[in-house]
Design a protein around this motif. Structure first.
Motif, PDB file in Angstrom:
ATOM      1  N   LEU A   1      -8.211  -0.513  -0.297  1.00  0.00           N
ATOM      2  CA  LEU A   1      -8.794  -0.523   1.037  1.00  0.00           C
ATOM      3  C   LEU A   1      -8.422   0.775   1.740  1.00  0.00           C
ATOM      4  O   LEU A   1      -7.241   1.094   1.873  1.00  0.00           O
ATOM      5  CB  LEU A   1      -8.268  -1.715   1.841  1.00  0.00           C
TER       6      LEU A   1
ATOM      7  N   MET B   1      -7.430   3.089   4.712  1.00  0.00           N
ATOM      8  CA  MET B   1      -6.915   3.001   6.082  1.00  0.00           C
ATOM      9  C   MET B   1      -6.759   4.424   6.603  1.00  0.00           C
ATOM     10  O   MET B   1      -5.979   5.201   6.079  1.00  0.00           O
ATOM     11  CB  MET B   1      -5.580   2.267   6.162  1.00  0.00           C
TER      12      MET B   1
ATOM     13  N   TRP C   1      -7.679  -5.724  -4.194  1.00  0.00           N
ATOM     14  CA  TRP C   1      -8.678  -5.543  -3.149  1.00  0.00           C
ATOM     15  C   TRP C   1     -10.019  -5.192  -3.773  1.00  0.00           C
ATOM     16  O   TRP C   1     -10.092  -4.479  -4.782  1.00  0.00           O
ATOM     17  CB  TRP C   1      -8.280  -4.413  -2.199  1.00  0.00           C
TER      18      TRP C   1
ATOM     19  N   GLY D   1       0.816  -1.203   0.000  1.00  0.00           N
ATOM     20  CA  GLY D   1       0.000   0.000   0.000  1.00  0.00           C
ATOM     21  C   GLY D   1       0.850   1.253   0.000  1.00  0.00           C
ATOM     22  O   GLY D   1       2.087   1.201  -0.020  1.00  0.00           O
TER      23      GLY D   1
ATOM     24  N   GLN E   1      -2.833  -1.618  -3.114  1.00  0.00           N
ATOM     25  CA  GLN E   1      -4.114  -2.216  -2.715  1.00  0.00           C
ATOM     26  C   GLN E   1      -4.681  -1.582  -1.447  1.00  0.00           C
ATOM     27  O   GLN E   1      -5.833  -1.823  -1.089  1.00  0.00           O
ATOM     28  CB  GLN E   1      -3.946  -3.726  -2.494  1.00  0.00           C
ATOM     29  N   VAL E   2      -3.867  -0.799  -0.739  1.00  0.00           N
ATOM     30  CA  VAL E   2      -4.306  -0.108   0.477  1.00  0.00           C
ATOM     31  C   VAL E   2      -3.844   1.339   0.381  1.00  0.00           C
ATOM     32  O   VAL E   2      -2.721   1.611  -0.065  1.00  0.00           O
ATOM     33  CB  VAL E   2      -3.730  -0.776   1.746  1.00  0.00           C
TER      34      VAL E   2
ATOM     35  N   GLU F   1      -3.485   4.707   2.738  1.00  0.00           N
ATOM     36  CA  GLU F   1      -3.554   5.269   4.084  1.00  0.00           C
ATOM     37  C   GLU F   1      -3.526   6.793   4.013  1.00  0.00           C
ATOM     38  O   GLU F   1      -2.786   7.379   3.222  1.00  0.00           O
ATOM     39  CB  GLU F   1      -2.388   4.761   4.933  1.00  0.00           C
TER      40      GLU F   1
END
Length: 373
Positions: free
Chosen positions: A129, A131, A364, A77, A102-103, A105
């Motif tokens: 995703l 975060m 994701w 990520g 995929q992530v 933040e």
């Protein structure tokens, strides 16, 4: 007042300056923002259609069975300073590494950031995703002196515990519940240091209050029914005089993923340290009290000594040996040091080569559930 040439010229200059300041400059800035957003969308366009029905993750009977990441997989990520306001750095990361994160933040502080479903949806639509580094302080009032950074009395842990922030916490809980996918919440990270108002070493906080504050917030989310929150407990890597991690851990019933922040090249760690040397001592400390999946929630390396590419190569060589590490999140920003992956063609190439391995290729999607074992 007598009209003279200098006075006329001064008035004309003032009028031109006013026109530029209030008309031209805002238009140029807005145009630059639009162009930056267009460039980011060209590299990192929305790829995911979010569900618009009632089959949300907080309805246990209808939860999907696909886990993220799957067994044997790990994610890569990115964490940017601009967050949901601008995806340019994420796009640069994707272009430089040839890996779509995929992530994603991003930070949200309790003073300035209220729940914004559309902002979080903008992350999920891009196939990442979300975060949230959820920070109970006012980042604008951050002191320049390091030893005073954590001094914000309004945000003492005791005020979270006594319910002073319950309406704000509840608004986020209801907002997260309303979304049709999981959202990771990295609440009050690096709590084992001294540089944030939620650290027990600062702000007149007392021993045991961090755990009490964490559990208080978690219980509010439970009461609201926000079962799609993924709780990420994320200390800094341990150092001399840091607070022992076992004293700060809320317990497995209140945590889904554990995280760590660690950088090669911060003050006191300028000498070269491999990925294992940097993280293994704290990872060993963690495993004395929890077996929860581990995410490196902040990660970066300096290129000051020209060894960034070497460090990245070493990291990707080490990661497959640590099956409990289910993901890493690279800090794609400049903060004292330029941590961005693309500081040299060599570091970009090293990251691209490492992230191309099949174990990092799972995408994701909003129908996935977080891997909890």
């Amino acid at each position: 007042m007598r009209i003279t040439t200098p006075r006329v010229l001064a008035l004309l200059c003032a009028a031109l300056l006013s026109w530029y300041t209030f008309q031209v400059a805002p238009d140029l800035a807005d145009r630059e923002r639009r162009e930056a957003a267009a460039r980011a969308d060209a590299v990192l366009p929305p790829t995911t259609v979010l569900p618009d029905d009632d089959r949300t993750p907080h309805h246990p009977a209808q939860r999907p069975t696909v886990s993220f990441p799957a067994a044997g997989k790990a994610f890569v990520g990115v964490f940017t300073a601009a967050g949901t306001h601008d995806f340019t750095e994420a796009a640069d990361f994707t272009r430089q590494t040839r890996h779509r994160p995929q992530v994603y933040e991003f930070s949200a502080d309790w003073e300035t950031d209220h729940f914004d479903a559309e902002a979080i949806n903008s992350v999920a639509r891009r196939g990442m995703l979300p975060m949230v580094a959820w920070e109970p302080w006012d980042h604008r009032a951050e002191a320049e002196e390091p030893t005073l950074r954590g001094e914000q009395p309004e945000y003492r842990l005791s005020r979270i515990i006594d319910g002073s922030f319950d309406p704000y916490i509840r608004s986020w809980a209801r907002g997260i519940k309303s979304l049709s996918y999981p959202v990771a919440i990295r609440f009050a990270h690096e709590m084992n240091g001294y540089w944030y108002p939620w650290c027990e070493q600062s702000n007149s906080n007392r021993r045991g209050e961090y755990v009490r504050a964490w559990r208080h917030i978690h219980k509010i989310f439970d009461a609201v029914g926000a079962r799609n929150a993924v709780w990420v407990w994320s200390p800094n890597i341990s150092y001399e005089n840091s607070t022992p991690l076992s004293r700060l851990y809320p317990g497995d019933a209140y945590v889904d993923w554990v995280g760590l922040s660690g950088y090669y090249g911060t003050v006191g760690k300028e000498n070269y340290q491999s990925f294992d040397r940097l993280f293994t001592p704290t990872r060993t400390e963690l495993r004395r009290f929890t077996r929860k999946p581990l995410v490196i929630t902040e990660l970066g390396a300096t290129d000051a000594a020209g060894r960034k590419a070497e460090w990245i190569t070493d990291m990707f060589r080490a990661l497959p040996r640590h099956r409990d590490i289910i993901g890493i999140i690279w800090y794609q920003a400049v903060k004292e040091i330029d941590w961005r992956v693309g500081t040299s063609p060599a570091s970009s190439a090293a990251f691209s080569a490492g992230a191309s391995a099949s174990r990092y290729q799972q995408r994701w999607g909003p129908g996935m559930t977080p891997r909890l074992r």
